[in-house]
Design an enzyme around this catalytic site. Sequence first.
Site, PDB file in Angstrom:
ATOM      1  N   LYS A 175       0.869  -1.409  -0.027  1.00 16.45           N
ATOM      2  CA  LYS A 175      -0.259   0.038  -0.047  1.00 16.45           C
ATOM      3  C   LYS A 175       0.708   1.260   0.087  1.00 16.45           C
ATOM      4  CE  LYS A 175      -4.618  -1.648   1.765  1.00 16.45           C
ATOM      5  NZ  LYS A 175      -5.568  -1.410   2.489  1.00 16.45           N
TER       6      LYS A 175
ATOM      7  N   ASP B 131     -10.339   2.922   0.988  1.00 15.57           N
ATOM      8  CA  ASP B 131     -10.839   2.583   2.425  1.00 15.57           C
ATOM      9  C   ASP B 131     -11.407   3.514   3.222  1.00 15.57           C
ATOM     10  OD1 ASP B 131      -9.687  -0.141   2.177  1.00 15.57           O
ATOM     11  OD2 ASP B 131      -7.681   0.421   2.621  1.00 15.57           O
TER      12      ASP B 131
HETATM   13  P1  NAP Z   1      -2.272  -3.568  10.715  1.00 17.83           P
HETATM   14  O1  NAP Z   1      -1.246  -2.517   9.732  1.00 17.83           O
HETATM   15  O2  NAP Z   1      -0.916  -4.760  11.032  1.00 17.83           O
HETATM   16  O3  NAP Z   1      -2.507  -3.128  12.101  1.00 17.83           O
HETATM   17  C1  NAP Z   1      -2.850  -3.757  13.474  1.00 17.83           C
HETATM   18  C2  NAP Z   1      -2.992  -2.919  14.486  1.00 17.83           C
HETATM   19  O4  NAP Z   1      -3.520  -4.159  15.485  1.00 17.83           O
HETATM   20  C3  NAP Z   1      -1.568  -2.518  15.156  1.00 17.83           C
HETATM   21  O5  NAP Z   1      -1.811  -1.444  15.746  1.00 17.83           O
HETATM   22  C4  NAP Z   1      -1.082  -3.749  15.811  1.00 17.83           C
HETATM   23  O6  NAP Z   1      -0.079  -3.461  16.991  1.00 17.83           O
HETATM   24  C5  NAP Z   1      -2.452  -3.928  16.634  1.00 17.83           C
HETATM   25  N1  NAP Z   1      -2.360  -5.389  17.072  1.00 17.83           N
HETATM   26  C6  NAP Z   1      -2.052  -6.271  16.609  1.00 17.83           C
HETATM   27  N2  NAP Z   1      -2.350  -7.515  17.069  1.00 17.83           N
HETATM   28  C7  NAP Z   1      -2.835  -7.225  18.511  1.00 17.83           C
HETATM   29  C8  NAP Z   1      -3.128  -7.740  19.750  1.00 17.83           C
HETATM   30  N3  NAP Z   1      -3.061  -9.034  19.618  1.00 17.83           N
HETATM   31  N4  NAP Z   1      -3.521  -6.924  20.724  1.00 17.83           N
HETATM   32  C9  NAP Z   1      -3.449  -5.692  20.557  1.00 17.83           C
HETATM   33  N5  NAP Z   1      -3.327  -4.979  19.413  1.00 17.83           N
HETATM   34  C10 NAP Z   1      -2.730  -5.717  18.386  1.00 17.83           C
HETATM   35  O7  NAP Z   1      -3.417  -4.384  10.121  1.00 17.83           O
HETATM   36  P2  NAP Z   1      -4.472  -3.604   9.328  1.00 17.83           P
HETATM   37  O8  NAP Z   1      -4.251  -3.746   7.930  1.00 17.83           O
HETATM   38  O9  NAP Z   1      -4.568  -2.091  10.109  1.00 17.83           O
HETATM   39  O10 NAP Z   1      -5.745  -4.614   9.651  1.00 17.83           O
HETATM   40  C11 NAP Z   1      -6.318  -4.471  11.009  1.00 17.83           C
HETATM   41  C12 NAP Z   1      -7.807  -5.095  10.959  1.00 17.83           C
HETATM   42  O11 NAP Z   1      -8.714  -4.694  10.023  1.00 17.83           O
HETATM   43  C13 NAP Z   1      -7.678  -6.618  10.425  1.00 17.83           C
HETATM   44  O12 NAP Z   1      -8.476  -7.360  10.782  1.00 17.83           O
HETATM   45  C14 NAP Z   1      -8.063  -6.424   8.786  1.00 17.83           C
HETATM   46  O13 NAP Z   1      -8.779  -7.561   8.268  1.00 17.83           O
HETATM   47  C15 NAP Z   1      -9.144  -5.355   8.965  1.00 17.83           C
HETATM   48  N6  NAP Z   1      -9.512  -4.523   7.911  1.00 17.83           N
HETATM   49  C16 NAP Z   1     -10.864  -4.684   7.272  1.00 17.83           C
HETATM   50  C17 NAP Z   1     -10.998  -3.763   6.363  1.00 17.83           C
HETATM   51  C18 NAP Z   1     -12.421  -3.761   5.723  1.00 17.83           C
HETATM   52  O14 NAP Z   1     -12.479  -3.359   4.610  1.00 17.83           O
HETATM   53  N7  NAP Z   1     -13.631  -4.159   6.522  1.00 17.83           N
HETATM   54  C19 NAP Z   1     -10.205  -2.932   5.725  1.00 17.83           C
HETATM   55  C20 NAP Z   1      -8.728  -3.132   6.124  1.00 17.83           C
HETATM   56  C21 NAP Z   1      -8.531  -3.739   7.199  1.00 17.83           C
HETATM   57  P3  NAP Z   1       1.194  -3.995  16.582  1.00 17.83           P
HETATM   58  O15 NAP Z   1       1.821  -3.242  15.495  1.00 17.83           O
HETATM   59  O16 NAP Z   1       1.916  -3.771  17.891  1.00 17.83           O
HETATM   60  O17 NAP Z   1       1.186  -5.406  16.217  1.00 17.83           O
END
Ligand code: NAP
Length: 290
Positions: A74, A110
Amino acid sequence: MAKKLFRTGLIGYPLHHSLSPILHGAMYSSMGIEGEYRLFQIAPSPSGESYLLDLLKQVRTGELYGLNVTIPFKNKIIKYLDGLTQLSEEIGAVNTIYRENNRLMGDNTDVDGFITDVKKVADKPIERALVLGAGGAARAVVYGLLKNKSNILISSRRLEQSSSLAENMRSVLGVKDDQIIAISYSVEEIAYCCSQLDLIVNATPVGMTPDISSSPWLPGVPFPKHAMVYDLIYNPAETKLTSDAKEEGLVAYTGMGMLIEQAALAFERWTGRKPSREIVTQIIKESQWH
Ligand code: NAP
């Protein structure tokens, strides 16, 4: 002469669990378009880069109408493009590539995908929101909410990550210091801050399949009475967070609406046509996936 196939796809790594082919297939069939949406998995290697360049060339030449972009490209994709929409420039991430006047452009759907879906389901303006997580998706959520004048608390397990996102958004959008505040991911701080919330967003992967018995909502913190919960996770269709919130009388949604909306907005970029969200939702509900 044979009709030209409408070819699009997704670049990222890994991609096996992507729902995008089903979503875009649903849009093609609902619009009577003969199309193909492929997963282009690009491994992090030198041969991966040449594959990526070849796919971008196919967008330039019109062989591909466009591409969606997901993790880990991205941000990385930006240097290969000729221009960005203002929104993707400000957010520093691209999820949709399209061609405009022979230029390869990057957009981000998004943000509007999230905001459109939240506005569809919210029954009041969102004045105060809590966002859990500070990664890529949280960035889109925070940007969209700030643009819509909400006040935001952002909490992630690494305070430096949420503080840095808050700081960056203040400088990109010029919002006041107290319009976005990073707080620690602790029972005390969340319980102290959250009683007046209108919206809680989960932007962490906690609760996603297969980890379905986990919730990012810390045990011991009461749910604020009048908040709506929006969990970005769309698999499972009901998460522990949304089910716990509903048990406490809150309104709660998972992220399928956002997923459909961001895909539909990318489709509109490529075709100039607006697919019916209702028909796409119905097709997804009837598909084996759901
Ligand atoms: P990302 O960039 O990896 O960010 C994830 C965030 O969650 C980070 O702040 C991470 O902290 C934190 N995290 C991870 N594991 C954790 C835990 N066990 N306890 C507490 N915090 C935790 O991921 P992302 O792309 O933002 O995606 C996040 C979620 O949104 C995913 O489930 C994804 O499927 C969903 N999503 C949905 C859509 C939709 O269209 N509905 C679109 C985009 C994303 P650390 O960096 O410390 O690991």
